[in-house]
Design a protein around this motif. Sequence first.
Motif, short mmCIF file in Angstrom:
data_model
loop_
_atom_site.label_atom_id
_atom_site.label_comp_id
_atom_site.label_asym_id
_atom_site.label_seq_id
_atom_site.Cartn_x
_atom_site.Cartn_y
_atom_site.Cartn_z
N ALA A 1 0.82 -1.20 0.00
CA ALA A 1 0.00 0.00 0.00
C ALA A 1 0.86 1.26 0.00
N LEU A 2 2.05 1.16 0.59
CA LEU A 2 2.90 2.35 0.73
C LEU A 2 3.78 2.60 -0.47
N VAL A 3 4.23 1.55 -1.16
CA VAL A 3 5.32 1.72 -2.12
C VAL A 3 4.91 2.53 -3.34
N VAL A 4 3.65 2.50 -3.72
CA VAL A 4 3.18 3.38 -4.81
C VAL A 4 2.17 4.39 -4.27
N GLN A 5 1.05 3.89 -3.70
CA GLN A 5 0.01 4.82 -3.26
C GLN A 5 0.46 5.71 -2.10
N GLY A 6 1.17 5.13 -1.13
CA GLY A 6 1.64 5.94 -0.02
C GLY A 6 2.66 6.98 -0.46
N LEU A 7 3.60 6.54 -1.28
CA LEU A 7 4.62 7.46 -1.78
C LEU A 7 3.97 8.53 -2.66
N THR A 8 2.98 8.14 -3.46
CA THR A 8 2.25 9.12 -4.27
C THR A 8 1.55 10.14 -3.39
N ALA A 9 0.83 9.68 -2.38
CA ALA A 9 0.11 10.59 -1.49
C ALA A 9 1.08 11.56 -0.82
N TRP A 10 2.22 11.06 -0.38
CA TRP A 10 3.24 11.90 0.26
C TRP A 10 3.68 13.02 -0.68
N HIS A 11 4.00 12.65 -1.91
CA HIS A 11 4.48 13.64 -2.87
C HIS A 11 3.38 14.58 -3.35
N LEU A 12 2.16 14.09 -3.49
CA LEU A 12 1.06 14.98 -3.88
C LEU A 12 0.95 16.14 -2.90
N LEU A 13 1.06 15.82 -1.62
CA LEU A 13 0.90 16.83 -0.58
C LEU A 13 2.16 17.65 -0.36
N ARG A 14 3.29 16.97 -0.26
CA ARG A 14 4.53 17.66 0.09
C ARG A 14 5.20 18.32 -1.12
N THR A 15 5.41 17.56 -2.17
CA THR A 15 6.22 18.03 -3.30
C THR A 15 5.41 18.86 -4.28
N SER A 16 4.22 18.39 -4.63
CA SER A 16 3.43 19.06 -5.67
C SER A 16 2.54 20.16 -5.11
N ALA A 17 1.74 19.86 -4.09
CA ALA A 17 0.84 20.88 -3.52
C ALA A 17 1.55 21.80 -2.54
N ARG A 18 2.65 21.33 -1.96
CA ARG A 18 3.38 22.10 -0.94
C ARG A 18 2.40 22.61 0.13
N ILE A 19 1.71 21.65 0.72
CA ILE A 19 0.69 21.95 1.71
C ILE A 19 1.25 22.80 2.85
N ALA A 20 0.47 23.78 3.27
CA ALA A 20 0.83 24.64 4.40
C ALA A 20 -0.13 24.37 5.54
N PRO A 21 0.32 24.52 6.78
CA PRO A 21 -0.56 24.28 7.92
C PRO A 21 -1.83 25.13 7.83
N GLY A 22 -2.96 24.50 8.16
CA GLY A 22 -4.22 25.20 8.18
C GLY A 22 -4.98 25.21 6.87
N GLU A 23 -4.38 24.74 5.78
CA GLU A 23 -5.06 24.77 4.50
C GLU A 23 -6.13 23.69 4.40
N THR A 24 -7.11 23.96 3.53
CA THR A 24 -8.16 22.98 3.24
C THR A 24 -7.74 22.12 2.07
N VAL A 25 -7.81 20.80 2.25
CA VAL A 25 -7.39 19.84 1.23
C VAL A 25 -8.58 18.97 0.83
N VAL A 26 -8.83 18.88 -0.46
CA VAL A 26 -9.85 17.96 -0.99
C VAL A 26 -9.15 16.72 -1.51
N VAL A 27 -9.60 15.56 -1.08
CA VAL A 27 -9.06 14.28 -1.53
C VAL A 27 -10.16 13.52 -2.25
N HIS A 28 -10.03 13.40 -3.57
CA HIS A 28 -10.98 12.61 -4.33
C HIS A 28 -10.65 11.12 -4.18
N ALA A 29 -11.66 10.26 -4.39
CA ALA A 29 -11.49 8.81 -4.24
C ALA A 29 -10.84 8.50 -2.89
#
Length: 317
Positions: A109-137
Amino acid sequence: MRAIQITEFGGPEVLHLAEVPEPAPQPGQLLIEVAAAGVNYADTHSVEDSYLSRSSLPMVPGGEVVGRTPDGRRVVALTATGGYAERAVAWENMALDVPDGVSDGAALALVVQGLTAWHLLRTSARIAPGETVVVHAAAGGTGSLAVQLAKHFGAGRVIATASTKEKRDLALELGADVAVEAEAEGLRDRLIAANGGKPVDVVLEMTGGPVFDASLAALAPFGRLVTYGMASRTEPKPVTAANLMAHSSAVVGFWLMHCVGKPALHAEPMAELFRLTANGELRPQVGEAYPMSEATRAHEDLRARRTTGKLILDPTR
């Protein structure tokens, strides 16, 4: 050895159990006795040759396995192809040792989906504390982990979408603040209503088509839509520079292949995901374990959105 092989491109019906030669590792590769193979939505594209990277025939699908090396190491590995089999090969830098506190299913579960989720938030979206995040599926393999990681990374509000009440309930159980119907019609208004009447900051989007369009329209100024799939197999409306400027919004594409094999983008995030899982802070959702002989049914269920969590093929069955 037994494997799933395709000799023509198409839908789930082209997946057939066959006897194929055992793979021979090249220098720098590991031979892995497969305990379980992961099933990804990208696999459904590969077998119809509609993925970002082209496929060639004949092919044994499958890009991730967990199992043992000849010297007894338990590893989870990314493979270009060949995962739906009793044995597979992977480059050494694509294989990671699995800690004792992480199950085979969780590792997959982690090697593709977990790593993808990590990068979606950290690398691509560059999430900041307090922001609203929509997660489809949000009940799927990536979504269920993205919900948890978004909260862990400090999101102020996580809005989940899913196609059934059972899936929305699961997203809420995993930490989403609110869960809404995934249907494209009216989606923009539902997302804004779920955020107290305000547009949202980040959307993780993998459906394409009108879901993409509605998600982009729901963004606040300086909001980011990260696109990482096209499950609907329908292109969204063209995004124009003028529209992005008018709303100060961003569309960011993500493909995991740009991260694998690079320690800072692969091994280091995986070490964090393993640690969070081993200490109970992250709960990978492991779905059904299908006999390898029923790979067709696994793909049918995945494409029909009948599944939750990480799907697995068992090569012993």
